[in-house]
Structures are given as structure tokens and as C-alpha cells.
Design an enzyme around this catalytic site. Structure first.
Site, PDB file in Angstrom:
ATOM      1  CE  LYS A   1     -28.792 116.676  49.459  1.00 35.32           C
ATOM      2  NZ  LYS A   1     -28.716 115.247  49.758  1.00 35.32           N
TER       3      LYS A   1
ATOM      4  NE  ARG B   1     -22.232 114.203  47.596  1.00 34.48           N
ATOM      5  CZ  ARG B   1     -22.943 115.120  46.952  1.00 34.48           C
ATOM      6  NH1 ARG B   1     -23.808 115.870  47.608  1.00 34.48           N
ATOM      7  NH2 ARG B   1     -22.796 115.285  45.656  1.00 34.48           N
TER       8      ARG B   1
HETATM    9  C1  7PJ Z   1     -26.061 113.221  47.879  1.00 35.77           C
HETATM   10  C2  7PJ Z   1     -25.187 112.527  47.049  1.00 35.77           C
HETATM   11  C3  7PJ Z   1     -26.239 112.778  49.221  1.00 35.77           C
HETATM   12  C4  7PJ Z   1     -24.665 111.030  48.723  1.00 35.77           C
HETATM   13  C5  7PJ Z   1     -26.069 114.152  45.944  1.00 35.77           C
HETATM   14  C6  7PJ Z   1     -26.921 117.361  46.209  1.00 35.77           C
HETATM   15  C7  7PJ Z   1     -27.555 116.418  45.266  1.00 35.77           C
HETATM   16  N1  7PJ Z   1     -24.477 111.437  47.467  1.00 35.77           N
HETATM   17  N2  7PJ Z   1     -25.206 113.111  45.844  1.00 35.77           N
HETATM   18  N3  7PJ Z   1     -25.518 111.669  49.589  1.00 35.77           N
HETATM   19  N4  7PJ Z   1     -26.585 114.247  47.181  1.00 35.77           N
HETATM   20  N5  7PJ Z   1     -24.001 109.959  49.171  1.00 35.77           N
HETATM   21  O1  7PJ Z   1     -25.701 117.499  46.271  1.00 35.77           O
HETATM   22  O2  7PJ Z   1     -27.694 118.035  46.901  1.00 35.77           O
HETATM   23  O3  7PJ Z   1     -27.003 113.299  50.031  1.00 35.77           O
HETATM   24  S1  7PJ Z   1     -26.430 115.181  44.612  1.00 35.77           S
END
Ligand code: 7PJ
Length: 363
Positions: free
Chosen positions: A308, A343
Site C-alpha cells: 500500500k 492479506r
Molecule cells: C483490502 C481488501 C484490505 C480487505 C483491498 C489493495 C486494495 N480487502 N481489498 N482488506 N484491500 N479485507 O489490495 O491494496 O485491506 S484492494
């Protein structure tokens, strides 16, 4: 007045066990906490904080003050579905369902691999490599939610996601990996579930699509409720909070209550403070540094920091593909405060980091 409890003085391994046995600390999953910050919010800008030693409080009846508070901080079991699918290697290290969710972007425009032509075969190969590395959840998204991005048509989102789910389903089933769909749209959730996904990851916490909660209620798998302030297109323009950690806590608590009211059993709910979603660098740092607060929600916690933008802003402005070091540091910071699911884009490297971190933590 609302009271929050933030575990502090976090211990691990034999120190945690010994301190709990001696009445000096309370368990927090594989960890223990020896101090607690009692936070009382009386109104906007009127937040009072006091740090209490559990040793002293326990000895003088103060344990009642902690356990009798309106917010309970308790160790949480892993989600049943996740623990069943936990490989022996990682679960034997961590004991609390520490899980890597590997990201598959079925989008042509995601910020971290932006510009690459979207190719289902490449996405499938990437997912398979993450499964082989030990990721226990594969999270497939067909709509970029990066700051400034426009929504995509639901039909297009479904068209992107389905071939990837179909392509990894046999392998995922064979090794007990959970397929998650990263979407805000009920129709995409339903199509993904029909194709073999069993987990829903909604960055809007089931608030974007009025039909999403009903779709999620009909399933039996985990549902991730993430906090976001605003919409992806505009969320980074002027994010503002009274107190970011407490505001996000309240919002997640309300989303959990709404999900339960819609028929989603609490045992299936995972909460995520949504790093980078309507948050400044300072907001992200506040959320990560106070991550243990969210244990008070009483559900497993997911954290997404991988690649990020705030990582680069804290460092030397590296592009998305060169943020692995920062991603690991931020993910481990959250895990050290009780996050259970991380994640990530880089599954093998994250699994190596987690195994080493957990092995040291649990001595
Ligand atoms: C997240 C997500 C996160 C959850 C994205 C990226 C943007 N789902 N989907 N948590 N971020 N639960 O991958 O940076 O932080 S999309």
C-alpha cells in the site's frame, strides 16, 4: 460515555503463559497482555485514557473493573472453516489460526500490478503458486478499489472473476484452500459462490449493495467486513475522524451488529480496519499501532497492508512492486497485536516471515 479497552504490555510464548498463571496478565490468543488502556469517550474531542496494570487491578478486585466493562477483550478462536483448512505446518507454529490470504487481482488496472494486461491463465498460475507456498485463502477480486478508481460494471467484474475461480477450484478443494471473492456487489458474490468460492470479502462491509447481506446470510463460510470511509474514487481526498481508532471500532461494531441482524452468525464474521481506505498515513499508523483495540470486537481480525501507498510514503517513495519490506513489517506489527489473517500479494515471502516470527514468538 462509551468505554473501550486496549490491551497493552503484550507478552508471548512462555512469558505469556507464566504471567497468566501468576495472575499478572490475561490471555489474548497466543499472546497475553499485562496492561490495559481504559479509554472513555464522553463526546467529540473528550476522550479520557488511563493505563491499568492487570497485576495490581487483579490483586485488588480491579479485575471486575476490566471484565465488567461494556467492552470485553477476550481471546478469540479461529474461524471453524479456517482452522479446518489450516495446513499442519503453519498451524503447528502459531496455534491460533494465523492465516495468509493471497491476493489475485483479476483486473487490468490494479495499482500494484497496474498496466499488466489481465490474463486469467496468469492469474490462475499465480494463485496456484501461492497455494503451493502455503496460502490458505485465495482472494480474487475483479474491481480495483485503489484510491481514485472508478467502479466497474458488475457483469464485467463477474466476467473477470469466474474463470479464475473455475481454474483454481480443483486444486483448492484438493488441498483444503478457501476461495474468497473480493467484491462489494451481491451479484458477483452469488456468481462466485456458485462457481466455488466459499468466503466473501467486502471492502464496504456489506453496505454498498443492499442485497449483499442477504446473499452472505445464505452462505456458511467466513464473511470479511472491512471499514472504508467514503468511496474508492474520493476516499483519499480528505479523510477525517474524531479519533480514527475509536471511530473505526464503532463502525466495525455497527457493521457486525447489522450483519448478525441480517442472519450472518457471528462465528463467521471477520473484521478488518481497512488500512488505506479513506485514511491518511497518520490514520494508518494510528490503526496499526493500536491494533489490539480491535480484539475487543470479539471476532477474528484481518489486516491488509500489502504494497500500500503509505509504506512508500514512510520510506523512499518506492513503486508498488518494491514495497515487500514495508509490507512485512506492517503485517507483523498487526500480528504482534493479535491480527490472525494477513492479506498479501507476496505469499511465499510472507509465509517465511510468519513462520520465523511465530517460532520466536511462541518459544
Ligand atoms: C483490502 C481488501 C484490505 C480487505 C483491498 C489493495 C486494495 N480487502 N481489498 N482488506 N484491500 N479485507 O489490495 O491494496 O485491506 S484492494
Amino acid at each position: 460515555m462509551k468505554r473501550y479497552l486496549r490491551p497493552l504490555g503484550i507478552l508471548s510464548g512462555s512469558a505469556a503463559r507464566d504471567a497468566v498463571a501468576a495472575g499478572l496478565a490475561l490471555p489474548l490468543g497466543p499472546l497475553a497482555y499485562s496492561l490495559v488502556e481504559v479509554i472513555e469517550r464522553h463526546g467529540p474531542g473528550d476522550i479520557r485514557r488511563e493505563i491499568i496494570s492487570l497485576a495490581r487491578e487483579t490483586g485488588e478486585g480491579g479485575a471486575r473493573r476490566v471484565s465488567g466493562g461494556r467492552v470485553r477483550v477476550t481471546p478469540q478462536p479461529p474461524l471453524p472453516l479456517l482452522s479446518q483448512t489450516m495446513g499442519p505446518s503453519l498451524s503447528s507454529f502459531t496455534g491460533e489460526g494465523l492465516t495468509v490470504m493471497g491476493i489475485v487481482n483479476a483486473t487490468p488496472d490494479s495499482f500494484s500490478d497496474g498496466g499488466d494486461h489481465f490474463d486469467p491463465a496468469a492469474a490462475i498460475a499465480h494463485a496456484e503458486a501461492m497455494i503451493r507456498a502455503g496460502a490458505k485463502i485465495i482472494d480474487i477480486g475483479g474491481e480495483s478499489t485503489r484510491p481514485g478508481s472508478d467502479p466497474v460494471a458488475v457483469e464485467e467484474e463477474i466476467r473477470r472473476v469466474l474463470p479464475v475461480i473455475a481454474g483454481i477450484r480443483a486444486m483448492a478443494d484438493a488441498v483444503g484452500v478457501t476461495i474468497s471473492v473480493d467484491t462489494r456487489n451481491a451479484a458477483t458474490m452469488q456468481a462466485a459462490l456458485d462457481a466455488g468460492a466459499s468466503m466473501i470479502n467486502d471492502v464496504s462491509g456489506l453496505t454498498h449493495d443492499p442485497d449483499a447481506a442477504a446473499v452472505a446470510a445464505k452462505t456458511t463460510g467466513p464473511v470479511v467486513l472491512m471499514h472504508m470511509q467514503g468511496e474508492p474514487r474520493t476516499m483519499q481526498l480528505a479523510p477525517a475522524y474524531d479519533d480514527v481508532a475509536l471511530d473505526v471500532y464503532d463502525a466495525l461494531e455497527a457493521m457486525i451488529a447489522a450483519a448478525e441482524a441480517a442472519g450472518i452468525d457471528r462465528s463467521r464474521i471477520v473484521a478488518d480496519p481497512g488500512i488505506g481506505f479513506g485514511k491518511t498515513v497518520e490514520h494508518n499508523l494510528a490503526l496499526l499501532s493500536q491494533f489490539s483495540l480491535f480484539r475487543g470486537l470479539g471476532v477474528p481480525l484481518l489486516v491488509g497492508v500489502s504494497r500500500k501507498g503509505f509504506l512508500a510514503r514512510l520510506s523512499a517513495g518506492e513503486p508498488a512492486g518494491q514495497r515487500l519490506g514495508g509490507s512485512l513489517a506492517a503485517g507483523l506489527a498487526a500480528i504482534g497485536q493479535g491480527a490472525q489473517i494477513v492479506r498479501v500479494h507476496d505469499a511465499p515471502e510472507t509465509l517465511q516471515a510468519l513462520r520465523v516470527f511465530a517460532a520466536i514468538r511462541d518459544v
